[in-house]
Structures are given as structure tokens and as C-alpha cells.
Design an enzyme around this catalytic site. Sequence first.
Site, PDB file in Angstrom:
ATOM      1  N   ILE A   1      79.057  46.891  11.236  1.00 39.23           N
ATOM      2  CA  ILE A   1      80.452  46.722  11.629  1.00 39.23           C
ATOM      3  C   ILE A   1      81.232  46.663  10.324  1.00 39.23           C
ATOM      4  CG2 ILE A   1      82.157  45.227  12.725  1.00 39.23           C
ATOM      5  CD1 ILE A   1      80.000  44.248  14.600  1.00 39.23           C
ATOM      6  N   PRO A   2      81.998  47.710  10.011  1.00 40.55           N
ATOM      7  CA  PRO A   2      82.502  47.888   8.634  1.00 40.55           C
ATOM      8  C   PRO A   2      83.748  47.077   8.304  1.00 40.55           C
ATOM      9  CG  PRO A   2      83.167  49.739   9.982  1.00 40.55           C
ATOM     10  CD  PRO A   2      82.324  48.863  10.869  1.00 40.55           C
ATOM     11  N   CYS A   3      83.626  45.755   8.330  1.00 40.50           N
ATOM     12  CA  CYS A   3      84.783  44.929   7.980  1.00 40.50           C
ATOM     13  C   CYS A   3      85.135  45.081   6.506  1.00 40.50           C
ATOM     14  CB  CYS A   3      84.529  43.467   8.320  1.00 40.50           C
ATOM     15  SG  CYS A   3      83.081  42.728   7.558  1.00 40.50           S
ATOM     16  N   HIS A   4      84.216  45.662   5.715  1.00 40.46           N
ATOM     17  CA  HIS A   4      84.536  45.900   4.300  1.00 40.46           C
ATOM     18  C   HIS A   4      85.607  46.980   4.135  1.00 40.46           C
ATOM     19  CE1 HIS A   4      81.259  48.665   5.391  1.00 40.46           C
ATOM     20  NE2 HIS A   4      81.752  49.496   4.488  1.00 40.46           N
TER      21      HIS A   4
END
Length: 284
Positions: free
Chosen positions: A246-249
Site C-alpha cells: 500500500i504505497p503511502c510513501h
Amino acid sequence: MEMQHEIDYKRIAEAIEFLRLNYKRQPTLEEAAEYVNLSPFHFQRMFTNWAGVSPKQFLQYLSIEHAKSILKEKQASLFDAALDTGLSGTGRLHDLFIKIEGMTPGEYKNGGEQLNISYSFAQSPFGTILVASTTKGICYMAFADGDNNEALGDLKSKFPNAHYTNFLDTIQQNALFIFTRDWSKLSDIKLHLKGTPFQLKVWETLLKVPVGGLTTYGNLANTLQNPNASRAVGSAVGDNPVAFLIPCHRVIRSTGETGQYHWGSGRKTAMLGWEAAQTAKHHD
């Protein structure tokens, strides 16, 4: 004893932080190499093996100007699930293979006593990572940063009454393919997550931010048709239980600055640069 690639990543991360902090004066290869106690030749080779591009090229991806251009270019189509990135010659965006299933109240009540969780530690381009799964999918993924016991303790605090087994299953193996850079081999990745309906909605929306793409908390709130919810969106992004998948970056400040990250701002910078390099190579 630490694995050699863990040591290499730490040196690369230190070099990236040095490059990021000194971007405006355009540090030389020799300066960056000296900062991490390597010869220029060895540093250039190590860095290029890791990123796929030279330190000088990578430096371009760390600039605020680059971030702003990505935000501007992708504003209209950022959340188009059919976006064709051309990666691995398949034209299929790897994030689209990831599906979230929310846990039922029964699955996590009483500390997850109904859950059987398998876990293992693996190496990623960004350090040692702990990955855990139920029979339905990945339930947790976090960077260990050299202390596996502490990382495991953090997992067990999420589901204190679950039954744990140290075992690398096929669900975990498939998820770890995300780091191999050959996303054409990915099967569907299922995530089995504990979260509120709002959190699950934010995490699902994050999956639509493409590799090499960026968004802001405000953009996420607008996409959720709740433009006043930036703060709540930020909290949900910070509570993401699955690193990288989950690409919260990929959520940054509207100014183009990288901002904070649950697993370290330096690692966030490394991730964004690494993804930009992969995307650029496939579009060259």
C-alpha cells in the site's frame, strides 16, 4: 550478523540522505562516496546496481522540481485504474494486482484469537522486512531495521491472541515478488486487513497511485469526495499496516517536499527515487 545487502542498503540510504540534504549545491560523486567511506568506483557500482541509474541521475529524482512536475502532469489521470505504465513490457500496473479484503469483526475481536498468522523475514531493496499473512492474504508488512524481535513484537501487539507460526507461505512469497522489478510475474496479491471503513477506503485509493506517481493528502481527500478530510486522510495514511504494497510513501506535501514516513523519511526518499528510476528506464 547482518546480511551484506542489508549493510549495502544502509550505506546507500546514508548516501541518499546526504544527496537529498545537499541537493542545492550538487555534491560530486567523490563527496558522496567519501561520506559513506567507499571509493568512488565502488560507490558508483554499488549504487547503480541498487537503483539501476547513477547517483547523478538519481539526484534528479530527489528534487522538489521533479516532484512538482509529477504532481502537475499526473493530476488529471492519477487515479485512472487503467493507466498504462508500460512496465515489464506488459503495460499492466503492478498495484492493480493488489486487492484489499477487510477483516470481519469476528476475525479480530478478542485480539484476533481466531486468526492463524504465518510470518517471515525477507530482504528488500529497502532493508529487512517482516511480512505476515493469514489464509486470506497479507495482514502486515513492516521494516525491521535490524531488530527482528522488536518488529515481531509490533506485529503481535496488533493481534495479541492470534496463533503465530514462523513460516514463509506462498501468499508471502508472491507478495515479495513486488521487489523483483519483474511485475509481469505477479499473481493477484490479497491483503487481509483490520481497519475502519474509512481507513480501508483510503488504503484502496492509495493503490491507484501508480509507480513513479505522487499525490498529496488534499488530492486523496478530493478523490474520496471529502475535501475537508485531509487531516483524517493523513491519519489513515499513517496507520497503513502494509509497507510498500500500500504505497503511502507516494503521498507527499503539496509543496513537493517528501514529508514524514512511518518507516523513516530517508527510506521514503529512497523508495521514491528507486521507483522513479524504474519507471524512467521502462519509458526510455
